[in-house]
Write a protein that holds these residues in place. Structure first.
Motif, PDB file in Angstrom:
ATOM      1  N   LEU A   1       0.836  -1.203   0.000  1.00 37.76           N
ATOM      2  CA  LEU A   1       0.000   0.000   0.000  1.00 37.76           C
ATOM      3  C   LEU A   1       0.870   1.250   0.000  1.00 37.76           C
ATOM      4  N   LEU A   2       1.899   1.270   0.826  1.00 36.15           N
ATOM      5  CA  LEU A   2       2.792   2.432   0.881  1.00 36.15           C
ATOM      6  C   LEU A   2       3.526   2.624  -0.448  1.00 36.15           C
ATOM      7  N   ALA A   3       3.877   1.497  -1.094  1.00 36.72           N
ATOM      8  CA  ALA A   3       4.533   1.591  -2.407  1.00 36.72           C
ATOM      9  C   ALA A   3       3.576   2.191  -3.437  1.00 36.72           C
ATOM     10  N   ALA A   4       2.296   1.770  -3.382  1.00 37.86           N
ATOM     11  CA  ALA A   4       1.291   2.315  -4.301  1.00 37.86           C
ATOM     12  C   ALA A   4       1.088   3.806  -4.051  1.00 37.86           C
ATOM     13  N   VAL A   5       1.062   4.194  -2.771  1.00 35.91           N
ATOM     14  CA  VAL A   5       0.917   5.606  -2.415  1.00 35.91           C
ATOM     15  C   VAL A   5       2.038   6.425  -3.041  1.00 35.91           C
ATOM     16  N   LYS A   6       3.277   5.948  -2.927  1.00 37.15           N
ATOM     17  CA  LYS A   6       4.423   6.668  -3.473  1.00 37.15           C
ATOM     18  C   LYS A   6       4.329   6.806  -4.993  1.00 37.15           C
ATOM     19  N   THR A   7       3.957   5.708  -5.673  1.00 32.54           N
ATOM     20  CA  THR A   7       3.872   5.736  -7.138  1.00 32.54           C
ATOM     21  C   THR A   7       2.846   6.764  -7.607  1.00 32.54           C
ATOM     22  N   PHE A   8       1.654   6.717  -7.028  1.00 26.55           N
ATOM     23  CA  PHE A   8       0.607   7.656  -7.450  1.00 26.55           C
ATOM     24  C   PHE A   8       0.980   9.095  -7.103  1.00 26.55           C
ATOM     25  N   LYS A   9       1.562   9.293  -5.946  1.00 20.69           N
ATOM     26  CA  LYS A   9       1.939  10.665  -5.565  1.00 20.69           C
ATOM     27  C   LYS A   9       3.001  11.208  -6.509  1.00 20.69           C
ATOM     28  N   ASP A  10       3.969  10.368  -6.867  1.00 23.87           N
ATOM     29  CA  ASP A  10       5.022  10.804  -7.789  1.00 23.87           C
ATOM     30  C   ASP A  10       4.461  11.175  -9.156  1.00 23.87           C
ATOM     31  N   LYS A  11       3.314  10.578  -9.518  1.00 25.44           N
ATOM     32  CA  LYS A  11       2.698  10.848 -10.821  1.00 25.44           C
ATOM     33  C   LYS A  11       1.650  11.959 -10.744  1.00 25.44           C
ATOM     34  N   GLY A  12       1.536  12.588  -9.580  1.00 26.13           N
ATOM     35  CA  GLY A  12       0.612  13.706  -9.439  1.00 26.13           C
ATOM     36  C   GLY A  12      -0.833  13.306  -9.231  1.00 26.13           C
ATOM     37  N   ILE A  13      -1.062  12.062  -8.829  1.00 25.05           N
ATOM     38  CA  ILE A  13      -2.417  11.559  -8.575  1.00 25.05           C
ATOM     39  C   ILE A  13      -2.587  11.383  -7.067  1.00 25.05           C
ATOM     40  N   THR A  14      -3.673  11.890  -6.508  1.00 28.42           N
ATOM     41  CA  THR A  14      -3.926  11.688  -5.087  1.00 28.42           C
ATOM     42  C   THR A  14      -4.062  10.198  -4.825  1.00 28.42           C
ATOM     43  N   PRO A  15      -3.259   9.625  -3.934  1.00 22.58           N
ATOM     44  CA  PRO A  15      -3.346   8.182  -3.689  1.00 22.58           C
ATOM     45  C   PRO A  15      -4.677   7.756  -3.055  1.00 22.58           C
ATOM     46  N   ILE A  16      -5.081   8.404  -1.947  1.00 23.11           N
ATOM     47  CA  ILE A  16      -6.283   7.987  -1.211  1.00 23.11           C
ATOM     48  C   ILE A  16      -7.158   9.205  -0.933  1.00 23.11           C
ATOM     49  N   SER A  17      -8.401   9.136  -1.347  1.00 23.74           N
ATOM     50  CA  SER A  17      -9.341  10.221  -1.066  1.00 23.74           C
ATOM     51  C   SER A  17      -9.826  10.101   0.375  1.00 23.74           C
ATOM     52  N   LEU A  18      -9.822  11.226   1.089  1.00 26.44           N
ATOM     53  CA  LEU A  18     -10.283  11.248   2.480  1.00 26.44           C
ATOM     54  C   LEU A  18     -11.041  12.532   2.745  1.00 26.44           C
ATOM     55  N   GLY A  19     -12.158  12.419   3.452  1.00 25.33           N
ATOM     56  CA  GLY A  19     -12.927  13.579   3.890  1.00 25.33           C
ATOM     57  C   GLY A  19     -13.286  13.388   5.352  1.00 25.33           C
ATOM     58  N   ASN A  20     -12.516  13.983   6.242  1.00 25.12           N
ATOM     59  CA  ASN A  20     -12.658  13.715   7.678  1.00 25.12           C
ATOM     60  C   ASN A  20     -13.151  14.934   8.452  1.00 25.12           C
ATOM     61  N   LYS A  21     -13.944  15.767   7.799  1.00 25.36           N
ATOM     62  CA  LYS A  21     -14.458  16.971   8.451  1.00 25.36           C
ATOM     63  C   LYS A  21     -15.275  16.636   9.690  1.00 25.36           C
ATOM     64  N   ALA A  22     -16.095  15.602   9.596  1.00 25.93           N
ATOM     65  CA  ALA A  22     -16.957  15.229  10.717  1.00 25.93           C
ATOM     66  C   ALA A  22     -16.214  14.404  11.768  1.00 25.93           C
TER      67      ALA A  22
END
Length: 444
Positions: free
Chosen positions: A187-208
Motif C-alpha cells: 500500500l505504501l509503495a502504491a501511495v508513493k507511485t501515485f503521488k510521484d505521478k501527481g495523482i492523489t493516492p487515497i481520497s479522504l474527507g474527515n471533516k466530521a
C-alpha cells in the motif's frame, strides 16, 4: 385522568366545537345519520426522527417507506423530521436530557442505543417481532445482537454496518502499472507511485471526524491488535489503549499522512465530497463504508462505477488480527421511546415494520445498500459496484467498529485525536487521550 391532560382535551373539544359552529370549510370527517352527528375520531399523533436526510438512494428509500406509512394510515398524524447525520446524535442527547424524546427514532447500534437503554428511554419491540415471526427469522444471524439487552430487542436494523471497504480505480492502477495492494508495504509503495505521478493516492474527507476512525482505524487497528484486545481495552479489563500494539496501529495510520496519501484539506472535506473526488478519477483509492455505494450510485455514471473495484484493507505483517475482515456488523435501526402506549404504540410498531419489513428491506437493498436480511438481490436493479461489494461481504468476517463499542467520551477522544494525528500529532499522545477518556467514562 391527569388534570393537565383533561384540561388539554377539553380545550381541543371546545375549539373543535367552535370551529364547527363558525362553519369551518373542508372535510371535517363527521358522519351524519338522520339528525345525529358523530364527532370525528381523534388522530393518533406520532413523531419520528431519523438521519436519512441526504439525496443518496438509501436515504430516499427510507423516506419513501415513511411516506408509504403516512399514506396508508390517515388516522395517524405523523411528524417526520430528517436531521443531517453530523448533528443527529447530539440532537437526540439534548432532547433525551430534557425527557422529550421523539416517539420513534433512528439509533446506531452499540454504544448509542445502549445509552438510551441505560437511561430507561426506550422500550422493547418484542411484541412486533413475536407477531411477525417469519420476518424476524429471516434476518441474518447476529443481526439483533447489538440492538438487544437482556434477551429483548429494542430496534430492527435498517441496513448492515459495513465501514471499511477498500475501493480502488482499476483504470488508474492499470495505466500506472500498480498492483492492488495486499500488504501494508504494498500500500505504501502504491501511495508513493501515485503521488510521484501527481495523482492523489487515497481520497479522504474527515471533516466530521468520525470517518477516519470508523472506516480506516477500526479495520487497521484490528489487523494489528486483534478483536479480543480491543474488547478488553473497551472494558479496561486486561488491556489499555496506551498498550504498544495500539500505538503501533496509530503509527501506521500517521505513516499514511506522512507519506502524502491524502489530498490537501482532508480535514475540511466531508464524506460526500470525498466520494465525489474519488469517483471523478482524482484519487486512486478510497477507504469508506457501504454508504458510499448508494452515494456514488446516485451521482456516478455507469462508466465511472464500472471502473471501480472493491476489496479488503491490506494486511499488516505480524498483526494479531485476521486480514480477511471488514469492520462492521449489524447496522442501526428504529427504536421506540418509553412514551407511546395503546394506539400510539401500535402505530409506532407498524411504522417500524413498514420501514424495516420485507418491502423496506427490498427497497433499501435496491438502493445499493447492504442489509442484514436474507434476500436475493436483483443484479439488474443495482450497480455493478454494489454487486461486487455485496458478494465480498459474504466472504469475510466482521470486526468491531470503534465508536459502536467505545463510550461517547472515548469515541469523541479518538475522533478528534485522529484529526490531530493526521496533521502531525504523536501516536502516544492520541493513545493517552483515548485511554483517559474511556477509563474515566466507565469509572476506572
Amino acid at each position: 385522568m391527569n388534570k393537565k391532560i383533561a384540561a388539554s382535551l377539553a380545550s381541543i373539544v371546545a375549539l373543535s366545537t367552535l370551529a364547527a359552529a363558525c362553519g369551518t370549510p373542508a372535510d371535517t370527517g363527521t358522519k351524519t345519520g338522520g339528525d345525529a352527528t358523530q364527532a370525528p375520531a381523534q388522530k393518533v399523533k406520532l413523531t419520528v426522527w431519523h438521519n436519512y436526510s441526504g439525496d443518496d438512494l438509501r436515504a430516499k428509500a427510507v423516506r419513501g417507506q415513511i411516506d408509504k406509512f403516512k399514506a396508508a394510515h390517515p388516522e395517524v398524524e405523523l411528524d417526520a423530521q430528517a436531521i443531517p447525520p453530523d448533528g443527529y446524535r447530539q440532537r437526540l442527547k439534548t432532547v433525551a436530557a430534557a425527557n422529550e424524546m421523539p416517539d420513534v427514532f433512528f439509533t446506531n447500534s452499540g454504544s448509542m442505543i445502549k445509552e438510551f437503554y441505560d437511561g430507561g428511554l426506550i422500550q422493547s419491540i418484542m411484541p412486533l417481532l413475536n407477531k411477525q415471526t417469519e420476518w424476524k427469522n429471516n434476518f441474518t444471524p447476529g443481526a439483533f445482537d447489538p440492538l438487544s439487552f437482556n434477551n429483548e430487542v429494542y430496534a430492527v436494523p435498517v441496513n448492515a454496518s459495513v465501514t471499511s471497504l477498500f475501493f480502488y480505480n482499476k483504470t488508474l492502477f492499470e495505466q500506472n502499472g500498480v498492483k492492488v495492494p495486499k500488504t501494508w508495504d504494498e500500500l505504501l509503495a502504491a501511495v508513493k507511485t501515485f503521488k510521484d505521478k501527481g495523482i492523489t493516492p487515497i481520497s479522504l474527507g474527515n471533516k466530521a471526524a468520525w470517518l477516519a476512525q470508523s472506516s480506516i482505524l477500526s479495520s487497521l487497528a484490528n489487523r494489528v491488535t486483534g478483536t479480543d484486545w480491543f474488547l478488553k481495552a473497551v472494558k479496561q479489563d486486561g488491556a489499555k489503549f496506551t498498550d504498544p500494539e495500539f500505538v503501533q496501529a496509530l503509527g501506521l495510520m500517521k505513516g499514511l499522512a506522512d507519506a502524502g496519501a491524502f489530498q490537501q484539506g482532508f480535514n475540511s472535506l466531508d464524506n460526500t465530497q470525498m466520494e465525489q473526488y474519488f469517483i471523478s478519477g482524482k484519487a486512486a483509492m478510497m477507504i469508506d463504508g457501504a454508504w458510499a455505494l448508494t452515494n456514488m450510485a446516485a451521482t456516478g455514471t455507469k462508466e465511472q462505477l464500472d471502473q471501480i473495484d472493491v476489496t479488503v484493507l491490506p494486511s499488516v505483517p505480524g498483526g494479531k488480527g485476521d486480514p480477511n475482515t471488514i469492520s462492521g456488523g449489524a447496522g442501526g435501526g428504529f427504536a421506540v421511546s418509553k412514551k407511546p402506549t395503546g394506539k400510539q404504540l401500535d402505530a409506532a410498531l407498524e411504522l417500524i415494520y413498514t420501514i424495516s419489513g420485507p418491502d423496506g428491506m427490498k427497497a433499501v437493498a435496491e438502493a445499493n445498500q447492504i442489509v442484514n436480511y436474507k434476500m436475493d438481490v436483483d443484479q439488474s436493479k443495482v450497480t455493478s459496484l454494489f454487486y461486487k461489494a455485496y458478494n465480498l461481504t459474504k466472504s469475510v468476517t466482521f470486526t468491531p467498529v470503534y465508536d459502536a463499542y467505545l463510550s461517547s467520551q472515548g469515541a469523541e477522544a479518538i475522533n478528534n485525536g485522529l484529526q490531530e494525528l493526521l496533521m502531525g500529532g504523536k501516536p502516544e499522545d492520541i493513545a493517552k487521550k483515548l485511554q483517559d477518556a474511556q477509563a474515566k467514562s466507565i469509572g476506572k
